[in-house]
Write a protein that holds these residues in place. Structure first.
Motif, mmCIF file in Angstrom:
data_model
loop_
_atom_site.group_PDB
_atom_site.id
_atom_site.type_symbol
_atom_site.label_atom_id
_atom_site.label_comp_id
_atom_site.label_asym_id
_atom_site.label_seq_id
_atom_site.Cartn_x
_atom_site.Cartn_y
_atom_site.Cartn_z
ATOM 1 N N ILE A 118 0.837 -1.200 0.000
ATOM 2 C CA ILE A 118 0.000 0.000 0.000
ATOM 3 C C ILE A 118 0.872 1.250 0.000
ATOM 4 O O ILE A 118 0.600 2.222 -0.732
ATOM 5 C CB ILE A 118 -0.944 0.015 1.213
ATOM 6 N N LEU A 119 1.927 1.249 0.798
ATOM 7 C CA LEU A 119 2.817 2.408 0.855
ATOM 8 C C LEU A 119 3.506 2.634 -0.493
ATOM 9 O O LEU A 119 3.726 3.778 -0.903
ATOM 10 C CB LEU A 119 3.847 2.227 1.970
ATOM 11 N N ILE A 120 3.834 1.546 -1.183
ATOM 12 C CA ILE A 120 4.429 1.667 -2.515
ATOM 13 C C ILE A 120 3.437 2.304 -3.485
ATOM 14 O O ILE A 120 3.824 2.996 -4.434
ATOM 15 C CB ILE A 120 4.893 0.286 -3.020
ATOM 16 N N SER A 121 2.142 2.091 -3.236
ATOM 17 C CA SER A 121 1.101 2.606 -4.131
ATOM 18 C C SER A 121 0.747 4.072 -3.870
ATOM 19 O O SER A 121 -0.092 4.633 -4.582
ATOM 20 C CB SER A 121 -0.180 1.768 -3.980
ATOM 21 N N LEU A 122 1.368 4.705 -2.878
ATOM 22 C CA LEU A 122 1.007 6.074 -2.501
ATOM 23 C C LEU A 122 1.108 7.093 -3.644
ATOM 24 O O LEU A 122 0.312 8.039 -3.685
ATOM 25 C CB LEU A 122 1.875 6.536 -1.324
ATOM 26 N N PRO A 123 2.055 6.962 -4.593
ATOM 27 C CA PRO A 123 2.094 7.930 -5.707
ATOM 28 C C PRO A 123 0.792 8.015 -6.500
ATOM 29 O O PRO A 123 0.546 9.016 -7.178
ATOM 30 C CB PRO A 123 3.247 7.412 -6.578
ATOM 31 N N LEU A 124 -0.064 6.993 -6.395
ATOM 32 C CA LEU A 124 -1.348 7.024 -7.111
ATOM 33 C C LEU A 124 -2.233 8.170 -6.623
ATOM 34 O O LEU A 124 -3.137 8.605 -7.346
ATOM 35 C CB LEU A 124 -2.082 5.693 -6.915
ATOM 36 N N ILE A 125 -1.981 8.659 -5.410
ATOM 37 C CA ILE A 125 -2.744 9.800 -4.886
ATOM 38 C C ILE A 125 -2.608 10.998 -5.819
ATOM 39 O O ILE A 125 -3.568 11.753 -6.041
ATOM 40 C CB ILE A 125 -2.259 10.171 -3.468
ATOM 41 N N PHE A 126 -1.423 11.177 -6.364
ATOM 42 C CA PHE A 126 -1.137 12.334 -7.213
ATOM 43 C C PHE A 126 -1.375 12.059 -8.694
ATOM 44 O O PHE A 126 -1.369 12.986 -9.506
ATOM 45 C CB PHE A 126 0.313 12.781 -7.000
ATOM 46 N N ILE A 127 -1.582 10.795 -9.037
ATOM 47 C CA ILE A 127 -1.741 10.425 -10.449
ATOM 48 C C ILE A 127 -3.206 10.287 -10.831
ATOM 49 O O ILE A 127 -3.636 10.790 -11.885
ATOM 50 C CB ILE A 127 -0.986 9.103 -10.738
ATOM 51 N N PHE A 132 -7.876 7.668 -2.844
ATOM 52 C CA PHE A 132 -6.855 6.623 -2.849
ATOM 53 C C PHE A 132 -7.463 5.274 -2.489
ATOM 54 O O PHE A 132 -8.197 5.131 -1.510
ATOM 55 C CB PHE A 132 -5.754 6.966 -1.839
ATOM 56 N N ARG A 133 -7.152 4.270 -3.301
ATOM 57 C CA ARG A 133 -7.638 2.916 -3.031
ATOM 58 C C ARG A 133 -6.610 1.851 -3.375
ATOM 59 O O ARG A 133 -6.900 0.649 -3.228
ATOM 60 C CB ARG A 133 -8.925 2.663 -3.810
ATOM 61 N N ALA A 134 -5.431 2.254 -3.860
ATOM 62 C CA ALA A 134 -4.381 1.311 -4.240
ATOM 63 C C ALA A 134 -4.942 0.314 -5.256
ATOM 64 O O ALA A 134 -5.453 0.710 -6.289
ATOM 65 C CB ALA A 134 -3.805 0.622 -3.012
ATOM 66 N N PHE A 136 -7.395 -1.884 -4.466
ATOM 67 C CA PHE A 136 -8.738 -2.274 -4.054
ATOM 68 C C PHE A 136 -9.761 -1.677 -5.017
ATOM 69 O O PHE A 136 -9.506 -0.661 -5.664
ATOM 70 C CB PHE A 136 -9.018 -1.797 -2.629
ATOM 71 N N VAL A 137 -10.945 -2.292 -5.081
ATOM 72 C CA VAL A 137 -11.951 -1.817 -6.024
ATOM 73 C C VAL A 137 -12.593 -0.517 -5.567
ATOM 74 O O VAL A 137 -13.187 0.206 -6.372
ATOM 75 C CB VAL A 137 -13.048 -2.881 -6.257
ATOM 76 N N HIS A 138 -12.496 -0.213 -4.276
ATOM 77 C CA HIS A 138 -13.073 1.024 -3.751
ATOM 78 C C HIS A 138 -12.274 1.454 -2.522
ATOM 79 O O HIS A 138 -11.764 0.605 -1.779
ATOM 80 C CB HIS A 138 -14.550 0.828 -3.388
ATOM 81 N N SER A 139 -12.179 2.763 -2.302
ATOM 82 C CA SER A 139 -11.431 3.284 -1.167
ATOM 83 C C SER A 139 -12.025 2.839 0.163
ATOM 84 O O SER A 139 -11.295 2.602 1.131
ATOM 85 C CB SER A 139 -11.362 4.811 -1.240
ATOM 86 N N ASN A 140 -13.356 2.723 0.226
ATOM 87 C CA ASN A 140 -13.984 2.265 1.468
ATOM 88 C C ASN A 140 -13.577 0.831 1.805
ATOM 89 O O ASN A 140 -13.417 0.481 2.976
ATOM 90 C CB ASN A 140 -15.510 2.349 1.358
ATOM 91 N N HIS A 141 -13.423 0.002 0.787
ATOM 92 C CA HIS A 141 -12.997 -1.374 1.023
ATOM 93 C C HIS A 141 -11.607 -1.406 1.639
ATOM 94 O O HIS A 141 -11.335 -2.204 2.547
ATOM 95 C CB HIS A 141 -13.004 -2.164 -0.279
ATOM 96 N N LEU A 142 -10.718 -0.558 1.154
ATOM 97 C CA LEU A 142 -9.378 -0.471 1.723
ATOM 98 C C LEU A 142 -9.433 0.022 3.160
ATOM 99 O O LEU A 142 -8.757 -0.515 4.045
ATOM 100 C CB LEU A 142 -8.499 0.446 0.870
ATOM 101 N N ILE A 172 -2.944 4.773 6.465
ATOM 102 C CA ILE A 172 -3.583 4.243 5.252
ATOM 103 C C ILE A 172 -5.081 4.486 5.307
ATOM 104 O O ILE A 172 -5.700 4.893 4.317
ATOM 105 C CB ILE A 172 -3.276 2.741 5.101
ATOM 106 N N CYS A 173 -5.677 4.238 6.469
ATOM 107 C CA CYS A 173 -7.115 4.437 6.635
ATOM 108 C C CYS A 173 -7.485 5.909 6.430
ATOM 109 O O CYS A 173 -8.485 6.229 5.791
ATOM 110 C CB CYS A 173 -7.546 3.962 8.021
ATOM 111 N N LEU A 174 -6.667 6.803 6.958
ATOM 112 C CA LEU A 174 -6.936 8.245 6.840
ATOM 113 C C LEU A 174 -6.920 8.721 5.391
ATOM 114 O O LEU A 174 -7.790 9.497 4.979
ATOM 115 C CB LEU A 174 -5.913 9.040 7.652
ATOM 116 N N ILE A 175 -5.947 8.281 4.618
ATOM 117 C CA ILE A 175 -5.804 8.817 3.268
ATOM 118 C C ILE A 175 -6.873 8.282 2.308
ATOM 119 O O ILE A 175 -6.991 8.781 1.192
ATOM 120 C CB ILE A 175 -4.399 8.538 2.690
#
Length: 374
Positions: A118-127, A132-134, A136-142, A172-175
């Motif tokens: 999940i931490l490796i996937s953090l750049p997706l926040i800016f892309i 953010f959901r990495a 996962f199919v939905h951010s709530n699921h994460l 992770i939950c916060l973002i």
């Protein structure tokens, strides 16, 4: 060069394979389930021996058989959809076998790999222009998923770095900006601190750290807005007009829930009220009612409509029995039954994956070995 070669142990390879199936199941649950079914056979007799002594395995078999029964009524219209559901439940049986043979160190490695991924996937926040959901199919699921490793780290003993991992999970939950996920996460953590007789000093430190994060992350504003926007009279009127609106996700959910409930209660006979419309009638691609555009976002309502009053009670009873085979009864109950209020937890492949795996491992640890009779 030989000095730079990384050698993985059989235990690590097993965990990496499990995590790969976990990722695949996030995207394609049916394929993930098929891979789960084959996993125990990959490791031979070590997994297949004495599986009958695992209580979670027996409950998973019961859950699968029970689901097949509730698939009979609607499956004639969409057989492929129901075949996937049955395969998924057979996958949970295989997962119960895997969990019973999983060492605690292997389970710890699984969650460590999860956090790193999940931490490796953090750049997706800016892309990506979405929450953010990495993978996962939905951010709530994460967001809701982070509750399961939280419970694991809270209940594990002799692990001094656990608060570092819990901090990473909370981040992770916060973002994900999921107010329901953050609320559930903090509730589980607060209950743990209370039942563990933590001193006032530690409780104060927890509150002093959590509140600023809750406020400056925007979760507080979102949560307050959702609560303040609730007007029961307007929700009733909107439901009668099939106008779900966009004031807040909470208002949308409550209006949607009321509409689904009223539609079901006004159109069913006694048999359907007791045993439901059938599994998957609340899922995308097979919606029961013409006005449905999304899943119910309430697992209790989903169970009630799909399986009826009796069927829903049986399903919840089986889940509760799984939890009560472990020593983490209270925290696991909170971690499962609270997210079921506003999330699509029971159809979330990753959530069920981790839940079955964890309760099976804990149940096996709590089962005393049988004495040999001479």
């Amino acid at each position: 060069m030989e000095g730079n070669t990384i050698n993985f142990t059989a235990s690590q390879i097993k965990v990496f394979l499990l995590f790969t199936i976990f990722i695949i199941g996030n995207v394609k649950p049916g394929i993930g389930a098929i891979l789960l079914i084959g996993f125990p056979f990959l490791f031979g007799k070590y997994y297949l021996a004495k599986v009958s002594f695992n209580r979670v395995f027996l409950l998973a078999v019961l859950l699968c058989a029970y689901t097949i029964i509730f698939c009979v009524k609607p499956s004639l219209d969409n057989p492929i959809l129901y075949l996937e559901e049955i395969v998924k439940h057979v996958g949970w049986i295989a997962l119960a076998i895997i969990g019973a043979r999983l060492k605690e160190s292997e389970f710890r490695l699984f969650y460590k790999v999860f956090i790193i991924s999940i931490l490796i996937s953090l750049p997706l926040i800016f892309i990506l222009p979405i929450r953010f959901r990495a993978y996962f199919v939905h951010s709530n699921h994460l967001a809701y998923f982070t509750i399961l490793p939280l419970i694991y780290y809270l209940t594990i003993e002799h692990f001094p770095r656990r608060w570092l991992y819990i901090g990473a999970l909370f981040f992770i939950c916060l973002i994900t900006v999921s107010s329901g996920g953050v609320f559930s996460f903090l509730l589980v953590l607060m209950i743990f601190l209370l039942i563990q007789n933590f001193s006032i000093k530690y409780l104060f430190i927890f509150v002093a750290c959590a509140l600023p994060l809750f406020y400056f992350s925007g979760i507080y504003d979102a949560f307050y807005f959702k609560i303040a926007s609730v007007n029961f009279d307007e929700i009733t009127q909107k439901s009668s007009r099939l106008s779900f609106g966009d004031e807040s996700s909470l208002v949308w959910r409550m209006t949607y829930w009321l509409t689904l409930y009223n539609q079901f209660m006004n159109t069913v006979d006694t048999f359907t009220l007791m045993f439901g419309e059938g599994v998957k009638t609340m899922s995308a691609g097979n919606y029961l009612y013409y006005f449905m555009t999304r899943d119910p976002h309430n697992d209790y309502l989903r169970l009630f409509i799909e399986r009826g009053a009796i069927g829903a009670a049986i399903y919840i009873f089986i889940l509760a029995k799984m939890i009560f085979t472990t020593k983490a009864k209270l925290l696991l109950s909170l971690g499962l039954f609270i997210p079921m209020i506003s999330g699509n937890i029971i159809v979330s492949f990753p959530y069920y994956f981790a839940f079955i795996l964890y309760v099976s491992m804990l149940s096996n640890l709590n089962t005393p070995p049988k004495r040999k009779v001479n």
